[in-house]
Design an enzyme around this catalytic site. Structure first.
Site, PDB file in Angstrom:
ATOM      1  N   GLU A 148       7.056  -5.766   6.626  1.00  0.00           N
ATOM      2  CA  GLU A 148       7.702  -4.789   7.324  1.00  0.00           C
ATOM      3  C   GLU A 148       9.179  -5.115   7.816  1.00  0.00           C
ATOM      4  O   GLU A 148       9.324  -6.281   8.034  1.00  0.00           O
ATOM      5  CB  GLU A 148       7.265  -4.150   8.358  1.00  0.00           C
ATOM      6  CG  GLU A 148       5.741  -3.608   8.118  1.00  0.00           C
ATOM      7  CD  GLU A 148       4.984  -3.016   9.307  1.00  0.00           C
ATOM      8  OE1 GLU A 148       4.928  -2.109   9.707  1.00  0.00           O
ATOM      9  OE2 GLU A 148       4.544  -3.916  10.076  1.00  0.00           O
ATOM     10  N   HIS A 202      -6.200  -4.229   7.455  1.00  0.00           N
ATOM     11  CA  HIS A 202      -5.845  -3.797   6.400  1.00  0.00           C
ATOM     12  C   HIS A 202      -5.599  -5.126   5.194  1.00  0.00           C
ATOM     13  O   HIS A 202      -6.187  -4.957   4.159  1.00  0.00           O
ATOM     14  CB  HIS A 202      -4.327  -3.487   6.350  1.00  0.00           C
ATOM     15  CG  HIS A 202      -4.181  -2.407   7.508  1.00  0.00           C
ATOM     16  ND1 HIS A 202      -4.834  -1.313   7.348  1.00  0.00           N
ATOM     17  CD2 HIS A 202      -3.239  -2.325   8.509  1.00  0.00           C
ATOM     18  CE1 HIS A 202      -4.248  -0.413   8.377  1.00  0.00           C
ATOM     19  NE2 HIS A 202      -3.391  -0.927   8.865  1.00  0.00           N
TER      20      HIS A 202
END
Ligand code: NAD
Length: 478
Positions: free
Chosen positions: A211, A235
């Protein structure tokens, strides 16, 4: 194809997640003709407002979070007409009788718990006490599902006291992504890949979720979690499981989840030298992680890279490298299957032969890229070059293919259809924590501090070394 008629109650229906993801997602399904005309969405939260007030709030959310091209005023108004609101107190009895009258008994019932986990027990119990839920009602719960194995067990027990496992939908929105499901299609619907999908032909696997944003205003919350709990345990672990699992006998919820669970149980404990943790430093524009966290002593990681070994016949000797972090150079998520070199090259040493790579991109543009080696065109002799066999959905499938539904939309429709394949089962979540807990405890015992890294880079230097020392390198972040 429209799903069956339903009543979907969103507890926390005025919250951030409901406004950003759940309600815009439902609108897009309505626009696509998938939400039946008599289906209803009932917002239930603390604020006092009526149906019209709620519709006005959702109209704004649609304006903010649905692309202009999909905002059709008459469709928006028709969608809003299917919304209702009732104020509710999860911790008391206020509002529950009204909700009981509102929810229909003869359609699919789903209750989305879009509230903090401390309210799960209250909601589950009151849904029964007020005779709202029935044995086929579904509940949807969000991450974080616990912060260690004990708390996850406690949450599972709280839910199990009121609902059966087949009614509980634990969301991991990564599983709702088109490419993630495509990973299963590619593996199990083609003869081409599965015979090579093992340690004999695959050198290693890389899973990256990078990110560019920092923790910003969520610093206080994030500081209690960190990249391991916030990203790896759920995740990245789910992506690893789908990549590594054995072929299930059927594409059916428990068959798939049984295979994922076996992978988690086959993960080796991870030694400290196989983990690199980092915290982003400040740059001209933004504060450092420490400043965001408001805890000058914080040892929470905003970056983690690790080498994970799976002890089973298929994967022994083929490591999985995981990395995830904030404030990195690019926003990019991908699973990379790095195949081995051919056992013997018949071409000249400097011909330029490269091993095959299959990259499965989750973002920014979902798609797959298989790199194969061919002869460089032209009369220059046998020179080799690797070229992409690129399967970007937008290009391969035309405009329809580009219109990939958001993960939340797909998952909510799966809840209504009663399909749990893309949701985590309770034992999976507990097993994932059982693997992460000792790692986190190790850091705490030793007082390990994450290394500082410059924003806009690929993270701490040591993360590069993690692969270099094995003669490998990370794929470029771009
Ligand atoms: P939020 O704080 O924005 O909203 C909370 C909602 O819960 C509000 O609608 C509020 O009215 C309601 N609520 C709080 N206490 C209540 C009570 N006693 N009775 C009835 N309603 C009550 O939170 P959020 O960001 O929307 O997150 C909701 C859940 O989803 C959390 O568990 C969060 O961890 C999870 N989650 C959020 C995101 C996100 O992007 N926001 C992403 C993943 C997971």
């Amino acid at each position: 194809i429209p799903v069956e008629s339903f009543d979907l109650v969103i507890f926390g229906g005025t919250g951030d997640l409901a406004r950003r993801k759940i309600l815009p997602g439902l609108y897009r399904r309505f626009l696509a003709g998938q939400m039946p005309e008599d289906a209803r969405v009932i917002g239930a939260a603390r604020s006092d407002m009526d149906d019209d007030g709620y519709r006005a709030m959702v109209r704004e959310a649609i304006e903010e979070f649905v692309s202009e091209q999909k905002r059709k005023p008459d469709v928006v108004e028709a969608f809003l007409g299917q919304l209702h609101y009732t104020a509710i107190d999860a911790k008391g009895e206020g509002g529950w009788d009204k909700l009981a009258k509102l929810v229909r008994k003869d359609v699919v019932q789903a209750f989305y718990f879009s509230v903090g986990p401390s309210l799960f027990g209250d909601l589950a119990t009151r849904l029964h006490k007020h005779k709202i839920a029935n044995p086929e009602s579904r509940i949807v719960v969000e991450k974080p599902f616990g912060r260690d194995q004990d708390s996850a067990k406690a949450l599972n027990a709280v839910l199990a006291a009121s609902f059966d496992e087949h009614q509980i939908y634990r969301i991991d929105h990564y599983l709702g992504k088109e490419t993630v499901q495509n990973l299963m299609a590619v593996r199990f619907a083609n003869m081409l890949f599965e015979p090579l999908w093992n340690a004999q032909y695959i050198d290693h696997v890389q899973i990256t979720v990078a990110e560019t944003v920092g923790v910003g205003g969520r610093g206080g919350y994030y500081d209690k979690s960190g990249a391991m709990r916030d990203m790896i345990q759920n995740h990245l672990m789910q992506l690893l499981c789908l990549t590594a699992m054995e072929p299930p006998s059927q594409f059916e919820p428990d068959a798939v989840r049984d295979e994922k669970l076996k992978v988690i149980r086959a993960l080796d404990p991870v030694a400290a030298e196989n983990i690199v943790r980092g915290q982003y430093a400040a740059d001209e524009d933004q504060a450092s992680y420490i400043e965001h966290s408001e805890n000058p002593e914080s040892k929470t990681e905003s970056f983690i890279a690790m080498k994970v070994d799976i002890s089973n016949w298929r994967w022994k000797g083929t490591p999985f490298y995981l990395r995830t972090g904030k404030r990195l150079k690019a926003r990019m998520s991908e699973i990379v299957i790095q195949f081995k070199e051919v056992p013997h090259s018949i071409f000249e040493e400097d011909a330029g032969s490269k091993a095959n790579v299959l990259a499965i991109r989750l973002q920014p543009d979902e798609g797959m890229d298989l790199r194969v080696t061919i002869k460089e065109p032209g009369p220059g002799g046998m020179r080799l070059v690797d070229v992409p066999l690129d399967m970007t959905f937008a290009e391969a499938l035309g405009p329809e293919g580009a219109d990939v539904p958001d993960a939340y939309e797909r998952l909510i429709m799966d809840v209504i259809r009663g399909n749990q394949t893309l949701f985590m089962r309770g034992d999976e979540v507990e097993a994932a924590w059982a693997w992460t807990d000792p790692i986190i405890e190790g850091w705490q015992k030793r007082g390990d501090k994450p290394a500082q890294y410059e924003p806009g880079t690929t993270g701490p230097e040591d993360a590069l070394m993690l692969l270099h020392r094995d003669g490998r390198r990370w794929r470029e972040l771009k």
